[in-house]
Design an enzyme around this catalytic site. Sequence first.
Site, PDB file in Angstrom:
ATOM      1  N   LYS A  52      33.507  24.449  50.977  1.00 30.52           N
ATOM      2  CA  LYS A  52      33.231  23.012  50.872  1.00 30.52           C
ATOM      3  C   LYS A  52      31.744  22.764  51.131  1.00 30.52           C
ATOM      4  O   LYS A  52      31.142  23.406  52.003  1.00 30.52           O
ATOM      5  CB  LYS A  52      34.097  22.247  51.885  1.00 30.52           C
ATOM      6  N   SER A  94      39.233  14.787  52.171  1.00 25.13           N
ATOM      7  CA  SER A  94      37.998  14.878  51.405  1.00 25.13           C
ATOM      8  C   SER A  94      37.721  16.267  50.831  1.00 25.13           C
ATOM      9  O   SER A  94      36.736  16.473  50.127  1.00 25.13           O
ATOM     10  CB  SER A  94      36.817  14.485  52.303  1.00 25.13           C
ATOM     11  N   SER A 118      41.804  15.966  56.152  1.00 27.43           N
ATOM     12  CA  SER A 118      41.059  16.245  54.927  1.00 27.43           C
ATOM     13  C   SER A 118      41.324  17.593  54.302  1.00 27.43           C
ATOM     14  O   SER A 118      40.879  17.852  53.185  1.00 27.43           O
ATOM     15  CB  SER A 118      39.549  16.099  55.193  1.00 27.43           C
TER      16      SER A 118
END
Length: 525
Positions: free
Chosen positions: A76, A171, A195
């Site tokens: 990420k 996210s 997330s």
Amino acid sequence: MLGRTLREVSAGLKQGQITPTELCQKCLSMIKKTKFLNAYITVTEEEALKQAEESEKRYAKGQPLGDLDGIPVAIKDNFSTSAIETTCGSNMLKGYVPPYNATVVQKLFDQGALLMGKTNLDEFAMGSGSTDGVFGPVKNPWSYSKQYREKRKQKPHGENEDSDWLITGGSSGGSAAAVSAFTCFAALGSDTGGSTRNPAAQCGLVGVKPSYGLVSRHGLIPLVNSMDVPGILTRCVDDAAVVLGVLAGHDPKDSTTIQDPVKPFLLPSLTDVSKLCIGIPKEYLVPELSSEVQSLWTKAADLFESRGAKVIEVSLPHTSYSIVCYHVLCTSEVASNMARFDGLEYGHRCDIDVSTEAMYAATRREGFNDVVRGRILSGNFFLLKENYETYFIKAQKVRRLIANDFVNVFNSGVDVLLTPTTLSEAVPYLEFIKEDNRTRSAQDDIFTQAVNMAGLPAISVPMALSNQGLPIGLQFIGRAFCDQQLLTVAKWFEKQVQFPVIQLQGLMDDCSAIFENEKLASVSL
């Protein structure tokens, strides 16, 4: 080979069935074919091939570093990566190249993992759909399954049917899309309020949120320091256990990590669950919960009970206050963490030089989107001298009550809690954006954020496909630092339900035909 588990591929590499370079090239090919998903911000092809070459040399000598040697992974884009741009999906950090690797990234490299790229996210990880980053929204691979497309044809569309794709959840949606599209075998996400688990559930993956302090946060650009945890996304529980075993342990650069040494996460094949006590929190049966998720939740509880486990209803009485409490604490820490991005210390700097104050204002207006600015404003309000006791201190007290609820339940003899992960299956983008970011996040994190406030481990495991052919996941919550027990129970459940994650393989193999001149074509699984 792309459809196999991490351990199976590792065995294949050791047996010479495939080389690290060949495996890397297959994943790079999938990244190119699935570019329309917008899962990656940066594809590190040159770095990956170089790492694959080094891995190949080790295998030729019969000296692989471990189960991750030669395995493609994704990171990420809020984890620092040396010499590789790290943006947090924001204009504020465009062009930022860290001088060091995050501890978890370095641990993956030390085991020979291949970095395929940095994945897309909501700006600074503030969101639950992976739709609010400056690089555009992430599309859920399950949007293009034949069953889902046929169901959508029966419903009215907007003017642009091609926009009727599904969100990934957020996210960490880019990491989830990257794994489910077979571009890598594991991906790191971050989990502050759900997330990692949220996109895992909506993309048919396993998503692990470790106990707070089990895995180092050093190099993870912070959202909420007291709740942030590096998360893991894989296609099966065993794969997640392999990655967690590599990442877990003390880090002298992170004072919040545990001091005791951590043993490898080897999961036994649990055959007898009769000694387990499964708790079902009654407060999680909320009106907004879809009937399909509720039905699967009940079936999962019945499954445990039918195999001899004790299944009881439990109470987490302060659950109704958790969303408000989380909002106050989250925005307060966001305001503090984002203060460093002022045009002088870190990040983007505007060209205005009328005054320092004008430069600050313009820099933050250009660097942050409305979502981030809104959370900063809320946090600064809660932290004002006249509001501090009323909001922040009270929220901390409520957080303690929420954590104590979990302690009381586990002290009563419950081994694991079973809950939904999300309210429903993934929803279409056009439907998702009808609500503002704050409202969406409050709705989508309803079952997940309390775990972060309590610092407990949790895992989302896909259970079944909905009537529309979309994945639905359920969440297991364990005692603090009993991550191995939690993953062992999750592995047993995974084996019982046999979720068809491999269904995406056929879709992704033919994904080059999905878009022709940017228009959706017919795809079958």
